[in-house]
Motif scaffolding. Structure first.
Motif, PDB file in Angstrom:
ATOM      1  N   ARG A   1       0.823  -1.214   0.000  1.00 51.92           N
ATOM      2  CA  ARG A   1       0.000   0.000   0.000  1.00 51.92           C
ATOM      3  C   ARG A   1       0.857   1.264   0.000  1.00 51.92           C
ATOM      4  NH1 ARG A   1      -4.725  -1.506   4.466  1.00 51.92           N
ATOM      5  NH2 ARG A   1      -5.665  -3.246   3.278  1.00 51.92           N
ATOM      6  N   VAL A   2       2.013   1.184   0.617  1.00 50.22           N
ATOM      7  CA  VAL A   2       2.872   2.373   0.709  1.00 50.22           C
ATOM      8  C   VAL A   2       4.157   2.229  -0.105  1.00 50.22           C
ATOM      9  CG1 VAL A   2       1.982   3.110   2.939  1.00 50.22           C
ATOM     10  CG2 VAL A   2       3.871   1.458   2.858  1.00 50.22           C
ATOM     11  N   MET A   3       4.554   1.005  -0.414  1.00 51.37           N
ATOM     12  CA  MET A   3       5.772   0.771  -1.198  1.00 51.37           C
ATOM     13  C   MET A   3       5.423  -0.087  -2.411  1.00 51.37           C
ATOM     14  SD  MET A   3       8.720   0.221   1.731  1.00 51.37           S
ATOM     15  CE  MET A   3       7.744  -0.862   2.776  1.00 51.37           C
ATOM     16  N   PRO A   4       5.308   0.542  -3.576  1.00 53.08           N
ATOM     17  CA  PRO A   4       4.869  -0.200  -4.771  1.00 53.08           C
ATOM     18  C   PRO A   4       5.721  -1.403  -5.121  1.00 53.08           C
ATOM     19  CG  PRO A   4       4.791   2.167  -5.166  1.00 53.08           C
ATOM     20  CD  PRO A   4       5.473   1.968  -3.846  1.00 53.08           C
ATOM     21  N   ARG A   5       7.000  -1.394  -4.728  1.00 54.11           N
ATOM     22  CA  ARG A   5       7.844  -2.533  -5.101  1.00 54.11           C
ATOM     23  C   ARG A   5       7.373  -3.837  -4.475  1.00 54.11           C
ATOM     24  NH1 ARG A   5      11.006   0.157  -1.249  1.00 54.11           N
ATOM     25  NH2 ARG A   5      11.735  -1.130   0.513  1.00 54.11           N
ATOM     26  N   HIS A   6       6.528  -3.734  -3.438  1.00 57.42           N
ATOM     27  CA  HIS A   6       5.994  -4.930  -2.795  1.00 57.42           C
ATOM     28  C   HIS A   6       4.681  -5.390  -3.436  1.00 57.42           C
ATOM     29  CE1 HIS A   6       9.026  -5.078   0.291  1.00 57.42           C
ATOM     30  NE2 HIS A   6       8.796  -3.822   0.633  1.00 57.42           N
ATOM     31  N   ARG A   7       4.187  -4.645  -4.417  1.00 57.06           N
ATOM     32  CA  ARG A   7       2.968  -5.069  -5.107  1.00 57.06           C
ATOM     33  C   ARG A   7       3.329  -6.100  -6.183  1.00 57.06           C
ATOM     34  NH1 ARG A   7       0.533   1.039  -6.046  1.00 57.06           N
ATOM     35  NH2 ARG A   7       0.723   1.702  -3.861  1.00 57.06           N
ATOM     36  N   THR A   8       2.339  -6.810  -6.637  1.00 54.74           N
ATOM     37  CA  THR A   8       2.605  -7.874  -7.612  1.00 54.74           C
ATOM     38  C   THR A   8       2.755  -7.300  -9.023  1.00 54.74           C
ATOM     39  OG1 THR A   8       0.272  -8.279  -8.072  1.00 54.74           O
ATOM     40  CG2 THR A   8       1.274  -9.509  -6.250  1.00 54.74           C
ATOM     41  N   LEU A   9       3.385  -8.098  -9.860  1.00 54.25           N
ATOM     42  CA  LEU A   9       3.518  -7.718 -11.267  1.00 54.25           C
ATOM     43  C   LEU A   9       2.141  -7.569 -11.902  1.00 54.25           C
ATOM     44  CD1 LEU A   9       5.494  -7.230 -13.656  1.00 54.25           C
ATOM     45  CD2 LEU A   9       5.288  -9.671 -14.163  1.00 54.25           C
ATOM     46  N   ARG A  10       1.215  -8.395 -11.489  1.00 51.68           N
ATOM     47  CA  ARG A  10      -0.148  -8.336 -12.025  1.00 51.68           C
ATOM     48  C   ARG A  10      -0.800  -6.985 -11.710  1.00 51.68           C
ATOM     49  NH1 ARG A  10      -2.513 -12.694 -13.699  1.00 51.68           N
ATOM     50  NH2 ARG A  10      -1.209 -13.999 -12.358  1.00 51.68           N
ATOM     51  N   GLU A  11      -0.538  -6.468 -10.521  1.00 47.39           N
ATOM     52  CA  GLU A  11      -1.081  -5.150 -10.160  1.00 47.39           C
ATOM     53  C   GLU A  11      -0.471  -4.058 -11.039  1.00 47.39           C
ATOM     54  OE1 GLU A  11      -1.995  -4.604  -5.631  1.00 47.39           O
ATOM     55  OE2 GLU A  11      -0.225  -5.903  -5.794  1.00 47.39           O
ATOM     56  N   TRP A  12       0.836  -4.190 -11.328  1.00 46.07           N
ATOM     57  CA  TRP A  12       1.473  -3.193 -12.182  1.00 46.07           C
ATOM     58  C   TRP A  12       0.910  -3.248 -13.601  1.00 46.07           C
ATOM     59  CZ3 TRP A  12       3.161   1.150 -13.312  1.00 46.07           C
ATOM     60  CH2 TRP A  12       3.842   1.404 -14.503  1.00 46.07           C
ATOM     61  N   VAL A  13       0.621  -4.447 -14.086  1.00 44.08           N
ATOM     62  CA  VAL A  13       0.107  -4.594 -15.452  1.00 44.08           C
ATOM     63  C   VAL A  13      -1.245  -3.891 -15.603  1.00 44.08           C
ATOM     64  CG1 VAL A  13      -0.810  -6.288 -17.101  1.00 44.08           C
ATOM     65  CG2 VAL A  13       1.422  -6.641 -16.037  1.00 44.08           C
ATOM     66  N   GLU A  14      -2.023  -3.815 -14.531  1.00 42.34           N
ATOM     67  CA  GLU A  14      -3.293  -3.086 -14.599  1.00 42.34           C
ATOM     68  C   GLU A  14      -3.079  -1.617 -14.918  1.00 42.34           C
ATOM     69  OE1 GLU A  14      -5.340  -3.740 -10.958  1.00 42.34           O
ATOM     70  OE2 GLU A  14      -5.610  -5.896 -11.277  1.00 42.34           O
ATOM     71  N   ILE A  15      -1.919  -1.100 -14.553  1.00 43.10           N
ATOM     72  CA  ILE A  15      -1.559   0.288 -14.879  1.00 43.10           C
ATOM     73  C   ILE A  15      -0.845   0.345 -16.229  1.00 43.10           C
ATOM     74  CG2 ILE A  15      -0.145   2.273 -14.147  1.00 43.10           C
ATOM     75  CD1 ILE A  15      -0.558   1.315 -11.264  1.00 43.10           C
ATOM     76  N   TYR A  16      -0.022  -0.671 -16.488  1.00 39.73           N
ATOM     77  CA  TYR A  16       0.799  -0.682 -17.701  1.00 39.73           C
ATOM     78  C   TYR A  16      -0.036  -0.800 -18.975  1.00 39.73           C
ATOM     79  CZ  TYR A  16       4.114  -2.488 -21.179  1.00 39.73           C
ATOM     80  OH  TYR A  16       4.857  -2.690 -22.312  1.00 39.73           O
ATOM     81  N   LEU A  17      -1.056  -1.641 -18.971  1.00 36.79           N
ATOM     82  CA  LEU A  17      -1.836  -1.862 -20.190  1.00 36.79           C
ATOM     83  C   LEU A  17      -2.517  -0.595 -20.701  1.00 36.79           C
ATOM     84  CD1 LEU A  17      -3.396  -5.426 -19.766  1.00 36.79           C
ATOM     85  CD2 LEU A  17      -1.545  -4.706 -21.277  1.00 36.79           C
ATOM     86  N   PRO A  18      -3.150   0.208 -19.835  1.00 34.57           N
ATOM     87  CA  PRO A  18      -3.715   1.468 -20.352  1.00 34.57           C
ATOM     88  C   PRO A  18      -2.649   2.390 -20.952  1.00 34.57           C
ATOM     89  CG  PRO A  18      -4.702   0.928 -18.244  1.00 34.57           C
ATOM     90  CD  PRO A  18      -3.570  -0.024 -18.440  1.00 34.57           C
ATOM     91  N   LEU A  19      -1.434   2.378 -20.384  1.00 34.56           N
ATOM     92  CA  LEU A  19      -0.352   3.185 -20.949  1.00 34.56           C
ATOM     93  C   LEU A  19       0.011   2.677 -22.339  1.00 34.56           C
ATOM     94  CD1 LEU A  19       2.024   3.465 -17.825  1.00 34.56           C
ATOM     95  CD2 LEU A  19       0.476   5.223 -18.717  1.00 34.56           C
ATOM     96  N   LEU A  20       0.031   1.362 -22.473  1.00 29.67           N
ATOM     97  CA  LEU A  20       0.361   0.746 -23.752  1.00 29.67           C
ATOM     98  C   LEU A  20      -0.719   1.043 -24.790  1.00 29.67           C
ATOM     99  CD1 LEU A  20       2.339  -1.210 -25.198  1.00 29.67           C
ATOM    100  CD2 LEU A  20       0.908  -3.091 -24.392  1.00 29.67           C
ATOM    101  N   GLU A  21      -1.969   0.919 -24.385  1.00 34.72           N
ATOM    102  CA  GLU A  21      -3.081   1.102 -25.312  1.00 34.72           C
ATOM    103  C   GLU A  21      -3.256   2.552 -25.735  1.00 34.72           C
ATOM    104  OE1 GLU A  21      -6.076  -0.619 -22.915  1.00 34.72           O
ATOM    105  OE2 GLU A  21      -5.500  -2.693 -23.372  1.00 34.72           O
ATOM    106  N   ALA A  22      -2.705   3.490 -24.962  1.00 34.38           N
ATOM    107  CA  ALA A  22      -2.810   4.907 -25.302  1.00 34.38           C
ATOM    108  C   ALA A  22      -1.849   5.313 -26.414  1.00 34.38           C
ATOM    109  CB  ALA A  22      -2.547   5.766 -24.058  1.00 34.38           C
ATOM    110  N   ARG A  23      -0.889   4.448 -26.718  1.00 33.86           N
ATOM    111  CA  ARG A  23       0.085   4.770 -27.759  1.00 33.86           C
ATOM    112  C   ARG A  23      -0.505   4.507 -29.144  1.00 33.86           C
ATOM    113  NH1 ARG A  23       5.080   1.616 -24.783  1.00 33.86           N
ATOM    114  NH2 ARG A  23       5.184   2.988 -22.956  1.00 33.86           N
ATOM    115  N   GLN A  24       0.142   5.079 -30.145  1.00 29.54           N
ATOM    116  CA  GLN A  24      -0.310   4.894 -31.528  1.00 29.54           C
ATOM    117  C   GLN A  24       0.256   3.582 -32.066  1.00 29.54           C
ATOM    118  OE1 GLN A  24       0.883   8.476 -33.591  1.00 29.54           O
ATOM    119  NE2 GLN A  24      -0.992   9.534 -33.027  1.00 29.54           N
ATOM    120  N   ILE A  25      -0.428   2.497 -31.739  1.00 30.52           N
ATOM    121  CA  ILE A  25      -0.015   1.156 -32.145  1.00 30.52           C
ATOM    122  C   ILE A  25      -1.146   0.548 -32.969  1.00 30.52           C
ATOM    123  CG2 ILE A  25       0.713  -1.122 -31.336  1.00 30.52           C
ATOM    124  CD1 ILE A  25       1.640   0.164 -28.744  1.00 30.52           C
ATOM    125  N   THR A  26      -0.800  -0.124 -34.053  1.00 30.05           N
ATOM    126  CA  THR A  26      -1.833  -0.740 -34.882  1.00 30.05           C
ATOM    127  C   THR A  26      -2.523  -1.857 -34.100  1.00 30.05           C
ATOM    128  OG1 THR A  26      -0.314  -2.378 -35.829  1.00 30.05           O
ATOM    129  CG2 THR A  26      -0.510  -0.256 -36.972  1.00 30.05           C
TER     130      THR A  26
END
Length: 314
Positions: free
Chosen positions: A10-35
């Motif tokens: 909750r206070v140190m993101p490095r202790h969160r799971t990779l799956r939790e990070w992917v929930e943030i990462y995918l919207p960043l990926l989808e916002a790019r100009q990718i076919t």
């Protein structure tokens, strides 16, 4: 999700799971100009990464764990292994930028070497395959092979070409217009572009696509129903014609596929002085050079590279 992820995370993101990070990462990926096709491929790589490491705390993932995943994938799918490593590197780079971790563990993992598995198609082989298809396969098949060669385009672009894609520019020339499905590149190929080695122009090949089957929706390539063939059927027809015309191969490399018409087009047009980077729609010349590489084809056929002398003034 373990207790540490629920509390310290909750206070140190490095202790969160990779799956939790992917929930943030995918919207960043989808916002790019990718076919859409590229985005779909990247989603597949992300799912592969999550299946192996999704429940690991992102700050505790080590290079050897990533390497083990890449090695496992590479045993069956070398190209997918390379793309998976590139994806996890990008994923963790974003995590560093967003303060979740301090270093990217994937950068310590070497990209796997992807052996060249498919050999190049020679001009003589293409001619034999084309003539066989012309005599023994449905009428759209040999037209497909000709269209693939004179335009140098991928099957995903060949299948969606229409007669209405041909129109004139201000210079008075007619052009075949293509928006590439993979890259989004917008190409205008002159209809009078001619491949001298086969004696065919884009104009002649497009005209040959008229009248042989129902017009359908105006596609250049059509079955007797008027509907275009599916990409998988296009590849299968090439393989079928290749094996019937040349025999079944049993060498260390896979025999050439329909996609190899693209490399053959690049090599033949380069001899004519055509800008093949523009023709293939590549953003970088380095990618075009890969298509120019014949992978030892000339040497296997006993050909010599003739060193041309400069012309002398009269």
């Amino acid at each position: 999700m373990d207790l540490i992820s629920l509390t310290l995370g909750r206070v140190m993101p490095r202790h969160r799971t990779l799956r939790e990070w992917v929930e943030i990462y995918l919207p960043l990926l989808e916002a790019r100009q990718i076919t859409p096709k590229t985005l779909g491929n990247r989603h597949a790589h992300v799912r592969r990464i999550l299946a192996a490491l999704g429940d690991r705390r992102i700050g505790t993932i080590r290079p050897h764990e990533i390497n083990a995943l890449i090695v496992q994938v590479g045993k069956a799918h070398p190209v997918a292994a390379k793309r998976t490593l590139i994806e996890i590197r990008a994923m963790l780079d974003e995590a560093v930028s967003n303060g979740w971790i301090q270093t990217n563990a994937a950068k310590a993992v070497r990209l796997p070497r992807v052996p060249v598995q498919r050999r190049r198609l020679s001009l003589q082989e293409w001619k034999a395959i084309y003539e066989h298809a012309k005599a023994h396969r449905p009428p759209w098949v040999h037209r497909l092979f000709a269209l693939a060669l004179v335009t140098g385009q991928r099957r995903s672009d060949l299948v969606k070409m229409r007669f209405e894609d041909v129109w004139a520019h201000g210079d008075g020339r007619d052009y075949l217009h293509i928006i590439q499905a993979k890259t989004g590149a917008r190409l205008a190929i002159p209809m009078d572009l001619r491949m001298e080695s086969v004696g065919l122009s884009v104009q002649e090949v497009v005209e040959a696509c008229r009248g042989y089957a129902k017009l359908g929706d105006g596609y250049l390539l059509r079955k007797t129903t008027g509907k275009p063939p599916c990409p998988e059927s296009m590849s299968w027809r090439f393989e079928q014609s290749r094996e019937e015309a040349l025999g079944v191969e049993t060498g260390e490399h896979r025999p050439p596929s329909l996609h190899e018409c693209r490399s053959l087009a690049a090599r033949e047009y380069r001899k004519q002085g055509i800008n093949t980077q523009d023709l293939l729609g590549h953003s970088k010349q380095a990618m075009t050079e890969l298509y120019h590489d014949d992978r030892g084809l000339d040497a296997r056929e006993g050909k010599w590279r003739v060193v041309a002398l400069p012309s002398l003034p009269l």
